[in-house]
Design an enzyme around this catalytic site. Structure first.
Site, PDB file in Angstrom:
ATOM      1  N   LYS A   8      -5.090  12.324   7.491  1.00 16.43           N
ATOM      2  CA  LYS A   8      -4.184  11.113   7.084  1.00 16.43           C
ATOM      3  C   LYS A   8      -4.414  11.020   5.568  1.00 16.43           C
ATOM      4  O   LYS A   8      -5.503  10.769   4.952  1.00 16.43           O
ATOM      5  CB  LYS A   8      -4.503  10.224   7.811  1.00 16.43           C
ATOM      6  N   THR A  21       0.690   3.456  16.717  1.00 15.49           N
ATOM      7  CA  THR A  21       2.242   2.799  16.159  1.00 15.49           C
ATOM      8  C   THR A  21       3.222   3.460  16.990  1.00 15.49           C
ATOM      9  O   THR A  21       4.460   2.831  17.140  1.00 15.49           O
ATOM     10  CB  THR A  21       2.373   3.035  14.498  1.00 15.49           C
ATOM     11  N   TYR A  73       3.028  -5.786  13.030  1.00 12.84           N
ATOM     12  CA  TYR A  73       3.391  -5.414  14.297  1.00 12.84           C
ATOM     13  C   TYR A  73       1.920  -4.990  15.171  1.00 12.84           C
ATOM     14  O   TYR A  73       1.048  -5.201  14.596  1.00 12.84           O
ATOM     15  CB  TYR A  73       4.065  -4.089  14.298  1.00 12.84           C
ATOM     16  N   THR A  77      -2.253   6.827  14.189  1.00  9.09           N
ATOM     17  CA  THR A  77      -2.354   7.496  13.040  1.00  9.09           C
ATOM     18  C   THR A  77      -3.910   7.758  12.373  1.00  9.09           C
ATOM     19  O   THR A  77      -4.294   8.634  11.707  1.00  9.09           O
ATOM     20  CB  THR A  77      -1.192   7.685  12.031  1.00  9.09           C
ATOM     21  N   ASP A  78      -4.226   6.846  12.690  1.00  8.24           N
ATOM     22  CA  ASP A  78      -5.695   5.993  11.890  1.00  8.24           C
ATOM     23  C   ASP A  78      -6.624   7.217  12.008  1.00  8.24           C
ATOM     24  O   ASP A  78      -7.520   7.554  11.341  1.00  8.24           O
ATOM     25  CB  ASP A  78      -5.851   4.785  11.993  1.00  8.24           C
ATOM     26  N   GLU A  99     -24.936  25.349  -2.023  1.00 12.28           N
ATOM     27  CA  GLU A  99     -25.465  25.502  -3.522  1.00 12.28           C
ATOM     28  C   GLU A  99     -27.240  25.749  -3.220  1.00 12.28           C
ATOM     29  O   GLU A  99     -27.521  25.854  -2.027  1.00 12.28           O
ATOM     30  CB  GLU A  99     -25.599  24.227  -4.092  1.00 12.28           C
TER      31      GLU A  99
END
Ligand code: ASP
Length: 324
Positions: free
Chosen positions: A164, A12, A25, A91-92, A280
């Site tokens: 993100k 983007t 976009y 950014t994804d 654990e």
């Protein structure tokens, strides 16, 4: 003037909507030359040279682009004239690229990954500010020794911590367990604490054919069939996005134990937004590994690198997951 190399991959930050107020976009539209011309007017105190590695929506990021990006970063870092590298990215999947690079690059010069949440012609475009901030960070010698850094929304994050957390808005990134490790504006930079990786080489050699590791996502009603559907012939490891602290229904656990016994490492991470998945007592018996602070997508990257380096034993894998 500090010399920086800018490697562009799209996203983007290089996106165009065709309208200042439109919702739709296309990511990865502006080429690096045009982008550098655009930032040329900001008066940044660095000499920038750019190279286009890809121009994609980061949903399509993966080995093909990584195999071009990694050597380009190494070339830039080897150049004595180059003080640091800035990578523009969607950014994804930014956190995955940043973490992969963090594990496979030396920490002696700043490497900064930056993106934007709004396309370049949108009202309130955040990309110019994020980019100016990234240049400030990459120009600072104090940024070296902190591994790969991510700059978003006036904050600096370490690649290992960042993720993100929101689909929209300019405050879309957070860090865990460390929140941001610095605050930045185009005019200022403040670090919280000293570098921790000075002079250290890459943790792993680059591997251009990472083994297949699948992420299986647990849910109410998740069972043996849900696990088995996703594990194929070429699968070399499994990360479970478990419920809560990396938990899973009994039927799924039994299927995963059987796969672990067949030699497929199984890492338990959490599908929750944040929190530790600690080891654990049953992990020993099950042959599982606890992802600690890594989310499923980052646990997958680390497991791929470990397997690529011949580390397949669950105790050795756990040791690496435990190391911060
Ligand atoms: N879909 C875009 C991408 O990851 C989102 C963004 O960059 O903010 O390329």
């Amino acid at each position: 003037m500090t010399k920086l190399t800018v490697l562009a991959t799209g996203g983007t930050i290089a996106g165009i909507a065709g309208s200042a107020i439109g919702a739709d976009y296309r990511a990865g539209e502006i080429g690096i030359e045009d982008y550098l011309e655009k930032v040329g007017g900001l008066g940044l105190e660095a000499e920038l040279s750019g190279r286009q590695i890809a121009n994609i929506d980061s949903a399509d990021m993966g080995p093909e682009v990584w195999n071009a990006l990694h050597p380009a970063i190494c070339d830039a870092l080897k150049d004595p004239e180059c003080a640091g590298v800035v990578i523009t990215h969607g950014t994804d999947t930014l956190e995955e690229t940043a973490f992969l690079l963090d594990l496979t690059l030396p920490a002696d010069k700043p490497v900064v990954v930056v993106g934007a949440m709004r396309p370049a012609d949108a009202v309130g475009y955040d990309g110019l500010r994020n980019f100016a901030n990234a240049v400030r960070v990459a120009s600072d010698p104090e940024a070296a020794g902190r591994g790969v850094l991510v700059v978003m929304g006036d904050r600096v994050f370490a690649a290992r911590d960042v993720r993100k957390v929101r689909t929209r808005g300019t405050e879309a990134f957070r860090g865990f367990p460390r929140e941001s490790i610095g605050l930045v504006t185009p005019a200022s930079l403040e670090w919280f604490g000293a570098p921790w990786r000075q002079g250290r080489g890459a943790a792993f050699d680059w591997c251009d054919a990472l083994p297949e590791v699948v992420i299986v996502h647990a849910y109410a009603g998740f069972d043996r069939a849900g696990v088995e559907r996703q594990v194929g012939e070429n699968t070399r490891g499994i990360v479970v996005a478990g419920v809560g602290e990396g938990n899973m229904p009994e039927s799924a656990r039994q299927a995963l134990v059987a796969l672990a016994r067949r030699g497929l490492p199984v890492v338990r991470a959490s599908r929750t937004d944040e929190g530790l998945v600690d080891r654990e007592p049953e992990d020993e018996e099950n042959g599982f590994v606890a992802a600690r602070a890594l989310n499923p997508q980052k646990a997958r990257i680390l497991l791929q690198l470990l397997l690529a380096n011949g580390i397949t034993d669950s105790a050795a894998i756990q040791q690496r997951f435990d190391r911060r």
